[in-house]
Write a protein that holds these residues in place. Structure first.
Motif, mmCIF file in Angstrom:
data_model
loop_
_atom_site.group_PDB
_atom_site.id
_atom_site.type_symbol
_atom_site.label_atom_id
_atom_site.label_comp_id
_atom_site.label_asym_id
_atom_site.label_seq_id
_atom_site.Cartn_x
_atom_site.Cartn_y
_atom_site.Cartn_z
ATOM 1 N N GLU A 45 0.840 -1.192 0.000
ATOM 2 C CA GLU A 45 0.000 0.000 0.000
ATOM 3 C C GLU A 45 0.879 1.248 0.000
ATOM 4 O OE1 GLU A 45 -3.466 -0.473 2.936
ATOM 5 O OE2 GLU A 45 -1.831 -1.706 3.746
ATOM 6 N N PRO A 46 0.733 2.116 -1.005
ATOM 7 C CA PRO A 46 1.493 3.373 -0.982
ATOM 8 C C PRO A 46 1.030 4.229 0.195
ATOM 9 C CG PRO A 46 0.368 3.054 -3.088
ATOM 10 C CD PRO A 46 -0.102 1.990 -2.170
ATOM 11 N N MET A 47 1.976 4.901 0.851
ATOM 12 C CA MET A 47 1.626 5.752 1.994
ATOM 13 C C MET A 47 1.806 7.224 1.664
ATOM 14 S SD MET A 47 3.093 3.562 5.217
ATOM 15 C CE MET A 47 3.029 4.952 6.293
ATOM 16 N N GLU A 48 2.998 7.608 1.267
ATOM 17 C CA GLU A 48 3.252 9.017 0.977
ATOM 18 C C GLU A 48 4.424 9.141 0.022
ATOM 19 O OE1 GLU A 48 5.904 10.639 4.569
ATOM 20 O OE2 GLU A 48 3.935 9.904 5.199
ATOM 21 N N SER A 49 4.511 10.293 -0.579
ATOM 22 C CA SER A 49 5.649 10.566 -1.456
ATOM 23 C C SER A 49 6.107 11.994 -1.198
ATOM 24 C CB SER A 49 5.277 10.372 -2.929
ATOM 25 O OG SER A 49 4.275 11.294 -3.300
ATOM 26 N N GLY A 50 7.341 12.244 -1.542
ATOM 27 C CA GLY A 50 7.890 13.577 -1.324
ATOM 28 C C GLY A 50 9.334 13.617 -1.765
ATOM 29 N N ARG A 65 3.479 0.741 2.888
ATOM 30 C CA ARG A 65 3.238 -0.182 3.986
ATOM 31 C C ARG A 65 3.076 -1.554 3.334
ATOM 32 N NH1 ARG A 65 -0.480 2.238 7.136
ATOM 33 N NH2 ARG A 65 -2.006 2.047 5.478
ATOM 34 N N ILE A 66 3.886 -2.502 3.756
ATOM 35 C CA ILE A 66 3.824 -3.861 3.224
ATOM 36 C C ILE A 66 3.418 -4.786 4.366
ATOM 37 C CG2 ILE A 66 5.125 -5.768 2.212
ATOM 38 C CD1 ILE A 66 6.771 -3.743 0.675
ATOM 39 N N THR A 67 2.321 -5.504 4.154
ATOM 40 C CA THR A 67 1.805 -6.442 5.149
ATOM 41 C C THR A 67 2.041 -7.855 4.660
ATOM 42 O OG1 THR A 67 0.078 -4.846 5.728
ATOM 43 C CG2 THR A 67 -0.246 -7.115 6.464
ATOM 44 N N ARG A 85 11.774 -3.379 -8.647
ATOM 45 C CA ARG A 85 11.426 -2.489 -7.533
ATOM 46 C C ARG A 85 12.054 -3.018 -6.248
ATOM 47 N NH1 ARG A 85 5.154 -1.523 -7.319
ATOM 48 N NH2 ARG A 85 5.802 0.200 -5.993
ATOM 49 N N ILE A 86 12.726 -2.137 -5.530
ATOM 50 C CA ILE A 86 13.410 -2.514 -4.293
ATOM 51 C C ILE A 86 12.829 -1.682 -3.154
ATOM 52 C CG2 ILE A 86 15.612 -2.489 -3.071
ATOM 53 C CD1 ILE A 86 16.928 -2.992 -5.795
ATOM 54 N N PHE A 87 12.454 -2.367 -2.068
ATOM 55 C CA PHE A 87 11.868 -1.735 -0.897
ATOM 56 C C PHE A 87 12.789 -1.945 0.302
ATOM 57 C CE2 PHE A 87 8.423 -3.211 -3.634
ATOM 58 C CZ PHE A 87 7.723 -2.026 -3.862
ATOM 59 N N GLN A 88 13.408 -0.884 0.788
ATOM 60 C CA GLN A 88 14.275 -0.942 1.960
ATOM 61 C C GLN A 88 13.401 -0.905 3.204
ATOM 62 O OE1 GLN A 88 17.688 -1.278 1.774
ATOM 63 N NE2 GLN A 88 17.459 -1.702 3.950
ATOM 64 N N ILE A 89 13.550 -1.879 4.079
ATOM 65 C CA ILE A 89 12.720 -1.953 5.282
ATOM 66 C C ILE A 89 13.187 -0.910 6.291
ATOM 67 C CG2 ILE A 89 11.993 -3.405 7.212
ATOM 68 C CD1 ILE A 89 12.363 -5.837 5.341
ATOM 69 N N LEU A 90 12.249 -0.070 6.749
ATOM 70 C CA LEU A 90 12.557 0.962 7.735
ATOM 71 C C LEU A 90 12.132 0.527 9.133
ATOM 72 C CD1 LEU A 90 11.325 4.062 5.698
ATOM 73 C CD2 LEU A 90 13.657 3.205 5.907
ATOM 74 N N THR A 91 10.888 0.044 9.256
ATOM 75 C CA THR A 91 10.377 -0.417 10.548
ATOM 76 C C THR A 91 9.547 -1.674 10.353
ATOM 77 O OG1 THR A 91 8.344 0.899 10.426
ATOM 78 C CG2 THR A 91 10.247 1.937 11.480
ATOM 79 N N LEU A 92 9.437 -2.449 11.435
ATOM 80 C CA LEU A 92 8.645 -3.676 11.455
ATOM 81 C C LEU A 92 7.794 -3.683 12.717
ATOM 82 C CD1 LEU A 92 11.750 -5.942 11.013
ATOM 83 C CD2 LEU A 92 10.020 -5.705 9.268
ATOM 84 N N CYS A 104 5.441 -3.825 7.589
ATOM 85 C CA CYS A 104 6.730 -3.187 7.346
ATOM 86 C C CYS A 104 6.486 -1.819 6.717
ATOM 87 C CB CYS A 104 7.578 -4.004 6.370
ATOM 88 S SG CYS A 104 7.810 -5.718 6.832
ATOM 89 N N ARG A 105 7.108 -0.798 7.275
ATOM 90 C CA ARG A 105 7.122 0.490 6.587
ATOM 91 C C ARG A 105 8.411 0.498 5.804
ATOM 92 N NH1 ARG A 105 8.549 5.863 6.992
ATOM 93 N NH2 ARG A 105 9.695 5.574 8.931
ATOM 94 N N VAL A 106 8.302 0.756 4.502
ATOM 95 C CA VAL A 106 9.461 0.648 3.619
ATOM 96 C C VAL A 106 9.616 1.906 2.788
ATOM 97 C CG1 VAL A 106 9.216 -1.868 3.473
ATOM 98 C CG2 VAL A 106 8.166 -0.445 1.728
ATOM 99 N N ARG A 107 10.822 2.106 2.271
ATOM 100 C CA ARG A 107 11.097 3.181 1.333
ATOM 101 C C ARG A 107 11.483 2.538 0.017
ATOM 102 N NH1 ARG A 107 14.537 6.629 3.956
ATOM 103 N NH2 ARG A 107 16.202 5.136 3.743
ATOM 104 N N GLU A 108 10.797 2.931 -1.060
ATOM 105 C CA GLU A 108 11.139 2.407 -2.378
ATOM 106 C C GLU A 108 12.370 3.131 -2.892
ATOM 107 O OE1 GLU A 108 9.177 1.264 -6.683
ATOM 108 O OE2 GLU A 108 7.936 2.274 -5.185
ATOM 109 N N GLU A 109 13.391 2.372 -3.226
ATOM 110 C CA GLU A 109 14.613 2.974 -3.736
ATOM 111 C C GLU A 109 14.423 3.347 -5.191
ATOM 112 O OE1 GLU A 109 17.788 0.249 -3.046
ATOM 113 O OE2 GLU A 109 17.672 0.466 -0.879
ATOM 114 N N SER A 110 14.850 4.555 -5.546
ATOM 115 C CA SER A 110 14.736 4.997 -6.933
ATOM 116 C C SER A 110 15.914 4.448 -7.716
ATOM 117 C CB SER A 110 14.685 6.512 -7.014
ATOM 118 O OG SER A 110 15.825 7.069 -6.413
ATOM 119 N N ARG A 111 15.679 4.119 -8.939
ATOM 120 C CA ARG A 111 16.713 3.540 -9.788
ATOM 121 C C ARG A 111 17.097 4.527 -10.853
ATOM 122 N NH1 ARG A 111 18.534 -1.484 -9.959
ATOM 123 N NH2 ARG A 111 18.006 -2.526 -8.088
#
Length: 111
Positions: A45-50, A65-67, A85-92, A104-111
């Protein structure tokens, strides 16, 4: 805390769980490699972008947010991958302390 209802059918995206390993190459320089640990089914689920400011440069940042089903072997030093697509795990965290799911709250790494 009441049990949180998560529809198991919503865990419909197959992701690869990867762990970083550090090895030395032929010249002795340390190289980071990512090794696949497991294949997991999850909901993304996308949460936010900036913009994330790094030095004087603004880098796009997208958090999700990845469940997924509970796994005790996941750490915030790992990442999830879906194709390129790569998702770096920030919190669990366990959303309802039932031991059934992991959010898991994750940040998608830009390529």
């Amino acid at each position: 805390m009441p049990a949180l209802f998560i529809d198991p059918g919503s865990l419909s995206r197959e992701l690869l769980l990867e762990k970083s390993t550090i090895t030395a190459d032929d010249t002795g320089e340390l190289v980071e490699n990512w090794v696949e640990i497991a294949s997991v089914w999850a909901q993304i689920e996308p949460m936010e972008s900036g913009l994330r400011i790094l030095g004087e440069q603004g880098l796009p940042e997208i958090t999700h947010r990845i469940t997924l089903r509970m796994r005790s072997d996941i750490a915030s030093t790992m990442r999830l991958r879906k194709g390129l697509r790569i998702f770096q795990i920030l919190t669990l965290h366990d959303p309802d302390d039932s031991g059934r799911y992991l959010v898991c709250r994750v940040r998608e790494e830009s390529r």
